[in-house]
Design an enzyme around this catalytic site. Structure first.
Site, mmCIF file in Angstrom:
data_model
loop_
_atom_site.group_PDB
_atom_site.id
_atom_site.type_symbol
_atom_site.label_atom_id
_atom_site.label_comp_id
_atom_site.label_asym_id
_atom_site.label_seq_id
_atom_site.Cartn_x
_atom_site.Cartn_y
_atom_site.Cartn_z
ATOM 1 N N ARG A 151 43.337 37.664 51.959
ATOM 2 C CA ARG A 151 42.924 37.957 53.580
ATOM 3 C C ARG A 151 41.968 37.081 54.005
ATOM 4 O O ARG A 151 42.068 36.592 55.264
ATOM 5 C CB ARG A 151 42.214 39.341 53.409
ATOM 6 C CG ARG A 151 42.843 40.636 52.941
ATOM 7 C CD ARG A 151 42.180 41.838 53.430
ATOM 8 N NE ARG A 151 41.048 41.944 52.577
ATOM 9 C CZ ARG A 151 40.824 42.421 51.515
ATOM 10 N NH1 ARG A 151 41.658 42.888 50.720
ATOM 11 N NH2 ARG A 151 39.599 42.394 50.979
ATOM 12 N N ASN B 293 49.156 38.833 50.046
ATOM 13 C CA ASN B 293 49.034 40.325 49.467
ATOM 14 C C ASN B 293 47.852 40.899 50.229
ATOM 15 O O ASN B 293 46.605 40.575 49.962
ATOM 16 C CB ASN B 293 48.480 40.319 47.856
ATOM 17 C CG ASN B 293 48.436 41.571 47.087
ATOM 18 O OD1 ASN B 293 48.360 42.567 48.168
ATOM 19 N ND2 ASN B 293 48.532 41.758 45.904
ATOM 20 N N SER C 105 46.258 43.534 49.886
ATOM 21 C CA SER C 105 44.862 43.876 48.911
ATOM 22 C C SER C 105 43.870 43.126 48.009
ATOM 23 O O SER C 105 43.041 43.225 47.639
ATOM 24 C CB SER C 105 45.596 44.934 47.973
ATOM 25 O OG SER C 105 46.131 44.395 47.073
ATOM 26 N N CYS C 106 44.390 41.585 48.286
ATOM 27 C CA CYS C 106 43.684 40.755 47.782
ATOM 28 C C CYS C 106 42.752 39.906 48.638
ATOM 29 O O CYS C 106 43.225 39.435 49.795
ATOM 30 C CB CYS C 106 44.923 39.529 47.325
ATOM 31 S SG CYS C 106 43.970 38.058 46.786
ATOM 32 N N MET C 107 41.431 39.966 48.519
ATOM 33 C CA MET C 107 40.505 39.399 49.314
ATOM 34 C C MET C 107 40.664 37.648 49.817
ATOM 35 O O MET C 107 40.806 37.439 50.688
ATOM 36 C CB MET C 107 38.894 39.352 48.599
ATOM 37 C CG MET C 107 37.870 39.090 49.492
ATOM 38 S SD MET C 107 36.315 38.921 48.807
ATOM 39 C CE MET C 107 36.119 40.483 48.409
#
Length: 112
Positions: free
Chosen positions: A13, A6, A8-10
């Protein structure tokens, strides 16, 4: 190798960055855009060697609104994640017949 990601998930990433830094070839699956099928989700759970409920994100609003405090069967948890992919914990990194959840991101090193 695959990462169920995802963007948008730190943590997702960070896990992806570890794979890149290690020079690993991997396929990115944005599971919110392309959710796994029931068979794929069952396969992921088997590779993670966990119960379906352990793959559910308990801090998601959907969980709190619809599932908190409920006793569901394994199949019912799988169906819930299929209906609401946001409930699936992330990231999941798969290598062959093994998988890990990248929480913390360093968990991915178990596969390298």
């Amino acid at each position: 190798m695959k990462i169920y990601h995802n963007p948008s998930c730190m943590k997702s990433r960070q896990t992806r960055q570890i794979l890149q830094d290690e020079g690993v070839q991997f396929e990115v699956i944005e599971y919110l855009k392309n959710p796994p099928s029931k068979e794929e989700l069952k396969d992921l759970i088997d590779k993670l060697d966990i119960k379906p409920e352990e793959l559910v994100r308990k801090n998601e609003g959907i969980f709190k609104e619809m599932y908190k405090g409920k006793e569901l069967s394994d199949d019912e948890w799988i169906d819930a994640m299929l209906e609401y992919p946001k409930l699936i914990e992330r990231p999941i990194v798969v290598d062959g017949d093994k998988a890990v959840i990248g929480r913390p991101p360093e968990n991915v090193m178990k596969l390298l």
